[in-house]
Design an enzyme around this catalytic site. Structure first.
Site, mmCIF file in Angstrom:
data_model
loop_
_atom_site.group_PDB
_atom_site.id
_atom_site.type_symbol
_atom_site.label_atom_id
_atom_site.label_comp_id
_atom_site.label_asym_id
_atom_site.label_seq_id
_atom_site.Cartn_x
_atom_site.Cartn_y
_atom_site.Cartn_z
ATOM 1 N N TYR A 83 33.472 30.796 41.381
ATOM 2 C CA TYR A 83 33.351 32.032 42.150
ATOM 3 C C TYR A 83 32.097 32.784 41.663
ATOM 4 C CZ TYR A 83 34.286 36.726 43.796
ATOM 5 O OH TYR A 83 34.171 37.950 44.378
ATOM 6 N N LYS A 99 43.099 38.657 47.384
ATOM 7 C CA LYS A 99 43.055 37.629 48.413
ATOM 8 C C LYS A 99 44.468 37.348 48.960
ATOM 9 C CE LYS A 99 38.833 37.920 47.193
ATOM 10 N NZ LYS A 99 38.213 37.095 46.163
ATOM 11 N N ARG A 146 47.558 52.723 31.189
ATOM 12 C CA ARG A 146 46.574 51.800 30.599
ATOM 13 C C ARG A 146 47.198 50.862 29.577
ATOM 14 N NH1 ARG A 146 43.585 52.483 26.481
ATOM 15 N NH2 ARG A 146 43.649 54.756 26.522
ATOM 16 N N ASP A 202 41.340 29.620 37.643
ATOM 17 C CA ASP A 202 41.341 30.636 38.687
ATOM 18 C C ASP A 202 42.067 29.999 39.876
ATOM 19 O OD1 ASP A 202 40.731 32.209 40.904
ATOM 20 O OD2 ASP A 202 38.788 32.829 40.091
HETATM 21 C C1 LIG Z 1 37.496 37.290 45.010
HETATM 22 C C2 LIG Z 1 37.617 36.299 43.906
HETATM 23 C C3 LIG Z 1 37.523 36.685 42.556
HETATM 24 C C4 LIG Z 1 37.231 38.116 42.137
HETATM 25 O O1 LIG Z 1 38.224 38.980 42.519
HETATM 26 P P1 LIG Z 1 38.005 40.553 42.822
HETATM 27 O O2 LIG Z 1 39.371 40.984 43.165
HETATM 28 O O3 LIG Z 1 37.002 40.655 43.914
HETATM 29 O O4 LIG Z 1 37.491 41.161 41.558
HETATM 30 C C5 LIG Z 1 37.665 35.716 41.589
HETATM 31 N N1 LIG Z 1 37.870 34.429 41.914
HETATM 32 C C6 LIG Z 1 37.946 34.013 43.185
HETATM 33 C C7 LIG Z 1 38.166 32.573 43.490
HETATM 34 C C8 LIG Z 1 37.824 34.928 44.233
HETATM 35 O O5 LIG Z 1 37.888 34.509 45.500
#
Ligand SMILES: *Cc1c(COP(=O)(O)O)cnc(C)c1O
Length: 380
Positions: free
Chosen positions: A101, A198, A47, A173
């Protein structure tokens, strides 16, 4: 200064742990949650984000995004929430880009009020609209480019300049682009977040997140992170390191397929609109050309009114209907029934999300097979 390594070399080698005992080819996995505290330089605990595998992967993440340091989280949302919380306190204000998102927009609308944090969603993804919302107590600007699901493009260099002018932290992001296609730090953005679930994971079997920035910013985020406790288990850290080795070649194949499919869909009489930053008629094309190495594996398209998108999805044989994105397999979803299903039809229409709009996460299959699957579903 030494020239930085190329993307595929970073993916394969940077940060790897040496197996000094057996000379194996890949990083050994250290699963310990308990480490000695005497006569050691670092007191290690998962952690605290400082086990050998966590530190090794963080080095690779930092190198991928041209940053100084990084932390690895248990999900993309853990990276998003921890990073935001590290820079915000009661009475602060944040400007968010409009199309965010869904999970991030839920975090903001459901939780921020409790902590006394103010926010505004800008009218669209343009820098002018972001600037208009800046107030005396604004501390942070948060963007996503390309955006979901219409792949709108925000000018990162202009956002970074705007943030510097007003003394704000800029956060992006970068999930949809992946570090293969876009490196926001090169344009002056302060903090980069990825849902590693992703493109970084890439095989639809890992939930993870990461944040990359300067040593100073990452230390500040770490102070919050160790209290919130969102680190990733070492086994998954190790799997993610393995997945990243092929990210460069996977994403380049996805870019290439997506470009060909965007052109193919544009040429079909059944298709009303195609949204892909690589197309010359996309409103963000010129900025995308300036700031992206590749246009990405995500595209959206709308079938003409005489088609029913749900029926169309049922006829697909290769391309799978699926909620998530960015795997090596092609997947497709209807934003009106999933990510944007809670909005009213009027709100959706205002955002340009038609009932026949489909978001297509292009995989690495052969282009001809994907085009044939779409054709048979349109014609039958
Ligand atoms: C999937 C996604 C997230 C969140 O990610 P998790 O791994 O599901 O918590 C944030 N931003 C974007 C653009 C995403 O596609």
């Amino acid at each position: 200064m030494k020239k930085p390594r190329g993307i595929n070399t970073i993916c394969t080698h940077i940060g790897e742990l040496k197996d000094n005992e057996f000379k194996g080819a890949v990083s050994p996995l250290y699963m310990s949650t308990s480490y000695a505290f005497e006569e050691v330089e670092t007191k290690r605990y998962p952690r605290y984000f400082n086990t050998p595998n966590q530190v090794a992967l963080a080095k690779k993440m930092a190198a991928l995004e041209h940053g100084e340091a990084s932390l690895i989280f248990g999900s993309g949302m853990a990276a998003v929430s921890t990073s935001l919380m590290a820079f915000l306190k009661m009475g602060d204000h944040v400007v968010f880009q409009d199309a965010l998102y869904g999970g991030t927009s839920n975090l903001v609308t459901e939780e921020f009020k409790k902590f006394g944090i103010e926010y505004t969603f800008a009218k669209d993804a343009s820098v002018e609209s972001l600037e208009k919302e800046i107030k005396k107590n604004t501390k942070l600007i948060y963007i996503e480019t390309p955006s979901n699901p219409l792949l709108m493009i925000t000018d990162m260099e202009a956002v970074a300049k705007l943030a510097k002018k007003h003394g704000l932290v800029s956060m992006i992001d970068n999930t949809f682009a992946s570090p293969v296609n876009q490196n926001p730090i090169d344009f002056g953005i302060d903090i980069i977040i990825h849902s590693a679930t992703k493109y970084m994971g890439g095989h639809s079997d890992i939930l993870a997140g990461t944040v990359i920035s300067s040593e100073e910013n990452i230390d500040r985020i770490f102070q919050m992170a160790k209290n919130l406790g969102g680190s990733l288990s070492d086994y998954t850290v190790w799997l993610l390191e393995r997945s990243l080795k092929t990210m460069g070649i996977r994403v380049k194949a996805q870019n290439e397929n997506a470009m060909k499919l965007a052109e193919f869909l544009s040429s079909r009489p059944e298709v009303a609109k195609v949204f892909y930053p690589g197309l010359k008629d996309h409103p963000g094309h010129e900025i995308a050309k300036k700031q992206m190495h590749g246009f990405g594996g995500m595209l959206s398209f709308e079938l003409k009114e005489n088609f029913n998108a749900s029926e169309f999805l049922k006829k697909l044989k290769l391309i799978k209907p699926s909620m998530s994105l960015a795997g090596v397999e092609s997947t497709i979803l209807l934003p009106a029934q999933t990510s944007h299903g809670l909005l009213t039809p009027e709100q959706r229409e205002k955002q340009g999300i038609n009932d026949n709009l489909m978001r297509f996460s292009v995989g690495i299959e052969e282009f001809e097979d994907l085009a044939e699957d779409l054709t048979q579903a349109m014609e039958n």
